[in-house]
Design an enzyme around this catalytic site. Sequence first.
Site, PDB file in Angstrom:
ATOM      1  NE  ARG A  37       4.545  -6.361  -2.602  1.00  0.00           N
ATOM      2  CZ  ARG A  37       4.836  -5.134  -2.229  1.00  0.00           C
ATOM      3  NH1 ARG A  37       4.877  -4.160  -3.116  1.00  0.00           N
ATOM      4  NH2 ARG A  37       5.084  -4.860  -0.971  1.00  0.00           N
ATOM      5  CE  LYS A 196      15.607   7.143   7.241  1.00  0.00           C
ATOM      6  NZ  LYS A 196      14.542   8.022   6.819  1.00  0.00           N
ATOM      7  N   GLY A 347      10.217  -5.190   1.310  1.00  0.00           N
ATOM      8  CA  GLY A 347      10.442  -5.033  -0.129  1.00  0.00           C
ATOM      9  C   GLY A 347      11.906  -5.176  -0.520  1.00  0.00           C
ATOM     10  N   GLY A 370       6.309  -2.370   4.702  1.00  0.00           N
ATOM     11  CA  GLY A 370       5.795  -1.616   5.854  1.00  0.00           C
ATOM     12  C   GLY A 370       4.633  -2.352   6.515  1.00  0.00           C
TER      13      GLY A 370
HETATM   14  C1  3PG Z   1       4.764  -1.641  -0.482  1.00  0.00           C
HETATM   15  O1  3PG Z   1       5.499  -1.689  -1.480  1.00  0.00           O
HETATM   16  O2  3PG Z   1       5.203  -1.778   0.682  1.00  0.00           O
HETATM   17  C2  3PG Z   1       3.277  -1.486  -0.683  1.00  0.00           C
HETATM   18  O3  3PG Z   1       2.910  -1.699  -1.996  1.00  0.00           O
HETATM   19  C3  3PG Z   1       2.815  -0.139  -0.201  1.00  0.00           C
HETATM   20  O4  3PG Z   1       3.370   0.845  -0.989  1.00  0.00           O
HETATM   21  P1  3PG Z   1       3.581   2.317  -0.412  1.00  0.00           P
HETATM   22  O5  3PG Z   1       4.636   2.231   0.642  1.00  0.00           O
HETATM   23  O6  3PG Z   1       3.964   3.167  -1.592  1.00  0.00           O
HETATM   24  O7  3PG Z   1       2.253   2.765   0.183  1.00  0.00           O
END
Ligand code: 3PG
Length: 389
Positions: A37, A196, A347, A370
């Site tokens: 990132r 999930k 991630g 997400g």
């Molecule tokens: C992630 O790691 O998917 C983004 O940085 C968003 O982080 P968060 O899910 O804590 O909002």
Amino acid sequence: MDIKSIDDVEIKNSTVLVRVDYNVTLGKDKKIIDDLRIRQTLPTLKVLLKHKNKLILCSHLGDPKDHDRTLTLLPVANYLSKLINHPVILVNDWNNKKSRPLFDRQNSAIILLDNLRFWPGEMANDEDFARSLAELADIFVQDAFGVCHRPHASVIGIPKLLPSYAGLLLKSEIETISNILEHPKKPTISILGGAKISTKIKMLYKLIDRSQVLLLGGGMANTFLHAQGHEVGNSLFEKQEGEEARLILNHAKNKQVDLILPIDVIVKTKQNRIMTKLLSEVKKEMIIGDIGPATRELFASRISRGKTIIWNGPMGMVEKSVFQAGNNAVYSAIVGDRQAFSLVGGGDTIASIASKKNVDRISHLSTGGGAMIEFIEGGTLPGIEAIKG
Ligand code: 3PG
């Protein structure tokens, strides 16, 4: 998509606030475990620096409760400085008016504001908080694809207050993922894993509509196996999603998509032994941790025939080395297929392959977890809509 990026306008001699997603995994020693990132923001930062702009970067890191100082972005500031070969100064109390002269004195250094989530106004999308960020700059650049699904101040609040543009990373994520969904080379093989199905239901439907083959692994597959009447023992699965799983299986059948579930699994027994089992051999007291060798072979052979490959979610409980073989097999099949266009995101998925050889053979590694899922589901994200002209 009609968003303006920093490629479309000339931004020079300005103070530019750049929202980046430096929510990276840190080791116990505060070492950055996966710098994807950070590296991916370099093109945007370099272009803006080249045009003599003053850069103020902002990001979140984790979800700090009560200003948890261990989640400071200081290790990231130091790392970025080395990577980009430019001074980077971390400013913690940027929100205090007394710190403002510091910004004026820093003509050439990049400023990184400390963890935005130290302030409740960020996640609450508080207008005053957004204004205090916007006041620091003339222009806003959104380059944090990974957080564009969150309705936070630095995502949807600031663009109401400043001229706003997409950075090069955001632009490339939007273009690449849209292109792969709209004009995929067939056959498209989608591989989904992770814990999930409840968080990925819309994505499952979207991918069935766009793929010829869907391979399912991880805890997610257990929910499908259970819905089909297989014993999954004490494994992770979502009982309440059984009906949804059956609807998804039906949808795939109607669309003539080959939805493939594991045919064998690696389990941990009550006696803590790690064994390979056929589905019919799984017992109540066992925990499924990975796909088995026959499934690995089956998945790899389907992947090798793909022209487009989309992968999100690990194949098993990859935090334990005994359950990594399935994930490794999928990874090897993807990087071994040099003809296909591959999109890999999420991630946990990225973390599970980050240190492997040949990662550069993946056509597009998405920085979104997400965000990638929600972008595939809906075709846009709140943070993208916010910067549309
Ligand atoms: C992630 O790691 O998917 C983004 O940085 C968003 O982080 P968060 O899910 O804590 O909002």
